[in-house]
Enzyme design. Structure first.
Site, PDB file in Angstrom:
ATOM      1  N   GLU A 115      46.993  53.689  45.210  1.00 49.33           N
ATOM      2  CA  GLU A 115      46.803  53.655  43.852  1.00 49.33           C
ATOM      3  C   GLU A 115      45.737  55.001  43.261  1.00 49.33           C
ATOM      4  O   GLU A 115      45.344  54.743  42.073  1.00 49.33           O
ATOM      5  CB  GLU A 115      46.241  52.374  43.081  1.00 49.33           C
ATOM      6  N   HIS A 134      38.260  52.192  39.817  1.00 52.83           N
ATOM      7  CA  HIS A 134      39.303  50.932  39.717  1.00 52.83           C
ATOM      8  C   HIS A 134      38.748  49.793  40.551  1.00 52.83           C
ATOM      9  O   HIS A 134      38.407  49.947  41.732  1.00 52.83           O
ATOM     10  CB  HIS A 134      40.575  51.479  40.318  1.00 52.83           C
ATOM     11  N   HIS A 204      45.206  41.654  37.916  1.00 49.47           N
ATOM     12  CA  HIS A 204      44.766  42.616  39.014  1.00 49.47           C
ATOM     13  C   HIS A 204      43.252  43.082  39.162  1.00 49.47           C
ATOM     14  O   HIS A 204      42.851  42.891  39.892  1.00 49.47           O
ATOM     15  CB  HIS A 204      45.737  43.932  38.686  1.00 49.47           C
TER      16      HIS A 204
HETATM   17 ZN   LIG Z   1      44.227  47.744  42.282  1.00 48.03          ZN
END
Ligand SMILES: [Zn+2]
Length: 274
Positions: A115, A134, A204
Site C-alpha cells: 500500500e 496509514h 480498513h
Molecule cells: Zn491498509
C-alpha cells in the site's frame, strides 16, 4: 532512424538475433525505470522517521501493519518510507527512497509495502503535505462503517472540526480485498481525502496527513483517541457538546504548541524499548 541488420542465414539465427535485440532494449528500459536519488538527507530526519514508526507502534496506532512516510526535503518528487517491516522494528537501515509513482530508487531485492502507493499518490495531490500515516487503528472503524460522522470532542483533536471524509472503496473499484493495491486506487483515495487532514477508509482504517512528521504523529495519536471519547460520550446517552468551529479554529491557530515537549517524551519511551 533506421537500423540495417546484416543478412542472416536461417530462421533460427534470425530468432536469436531478434531475441538479443529485445533483451538489450528490455535491459535498457529496466535501467531507465529506476528513479534517480534526490541525494542524502539529514540523519536527524531519518532518526525522526524511525522514531515516528516506533512511537506510533508504542501508542497502539500502528500494529504489525500500517506505515509512516516523509517527503524528501530536497525533492518534492521523492519520499522516504521503510521497507516492508512492522513499525516497531523499523531502524534507519530500513528507510528507502521512492519516486511519486512509488518506485524504489534502490530496490535491493527487499520486500516493499503493497500500500505504499497511498503515499505517492497523496504527495502528488497535496503539495502542502510533508508526512503521511496509514493506520488500521480499530477505534476509527465504527465511524467508517456507520452513518455517524467523526466530530471533534477533545481540544487535542480540534483538526477534526473541518470534517473527516470516508473513502468507500466499493464506489471506486467494486468488490476488492480492501487494500490500496495500485496507483489508480491510491489516486482515488487522495481524491477522497481532498484538502482534509485525514480520511477514514471504510472497514480498513485511515490515512492522516500533516505538514511535518511531528504533526502527523500527533494527529495520528489524537484521531483514534477522539473516536474513542466520542463513542464513550454517546454511550452515556443524551446530547453531546462538540467543539464549536470557532473554538477549533482558535486551537488550530496554535496547533503545534507544546508538541515538541510531547514528541520528546513519546520518543524517549518508544526508543527505550529493545
Ligand atoms: Zn491498509
Amino acid at each position: 532512424m533506421s537500423i540495417t541488420l546484416p543478412s542472416l542465414r536461417g530462421g533460427r539465427t534470425m530468432l536469436v538475433a531478434v531475441c538479443a535485440l529485445i533483451s538489450l532494449c528490455a535491459g535498457g528500459a529496466a535501467a531507465q525505470q529506476a528513479p534517480a536519488s534526490a541525494g542524502p538527507v539529514d540523519p536527524q530526519l531519518i532518526d525522526d522517521l524511525v522514531a515516528a514508526n516506533r512511537i506510533l507502534a508504542d501508542q497502539g496506532v500502528l500494529d504489525g501493519w500500517g506505515h509512516v512516510s516523509v517527503r524528501h526535503p530536497r525533492d518534492p518528487n521523492r519520499y522516504l518510507l521503510s521497507r516492508s517491516r512492522a513499525p516497531e522494528l523499523v531502524s534507519a537501515d530500513d528507510i528507502m527512497e521512492f519516486d511519486l509513482d512509488s518506485n524504489p530508487v534502490e530496490h535491493k531485492g527487499r520486500s516493499l509495502y503493497t500500500e505504499r502507493v497511498i503515499h505517492g499518490e497523496i504527495y502528488k495531490a497535496r503539495p502542502d503535505v510533508m508526512a503521511i500515516v496509514h493506520t488500521h487503528a480499530p477505534a476509527l472503524i465504527p465511524f467508517g462503517i456507520s452513518k455517524v460522522p467523526l466530530k471533534p470532542v477533545y481540544h487535542r483533536s480540534a483538526f477534526v472540526s473541518v470534517g473527516i471524509p470516508v473513502f468507500e472503496i466499493r464506489e471506486r473499484a467494486g468488490m476488492t480485498d480492501m487494500l490500496i493495491r495500485d496507483r489508480a486506487l491510491g489516486h482515488a483515495l487522495a481524491d477522497a481525502l481532498g484538502s482534509h487532514p485525514a480520511a477514514l477508509m471504510r472497514g480498513h482504517g485511515a490515512v492522516i496527513v500533516g505538514p511535518s512528521i511531528q504533526r502527523v504523529v500527533g494527529r495520528s495519536i489524537f484521531l483514534p483517541l477522539n473516536a474513542t471519547l466520542q463513542m464513550q460520550a454517546a454511550a452515556l446517552g443524551g446530547p453531546v457538546t462538540y467543539l464549536d468551529p470557532e473554538e477549533a479554529q482558535k486551537i488550530e491557530a496554535r496547533e503545534g504548541y507544546g508538541l515538541g515537549r510531547a514528541w520528546e517524551a513519546w520518543k524517549r519511551k518508544a526508543m527505550a524499548k529493545p
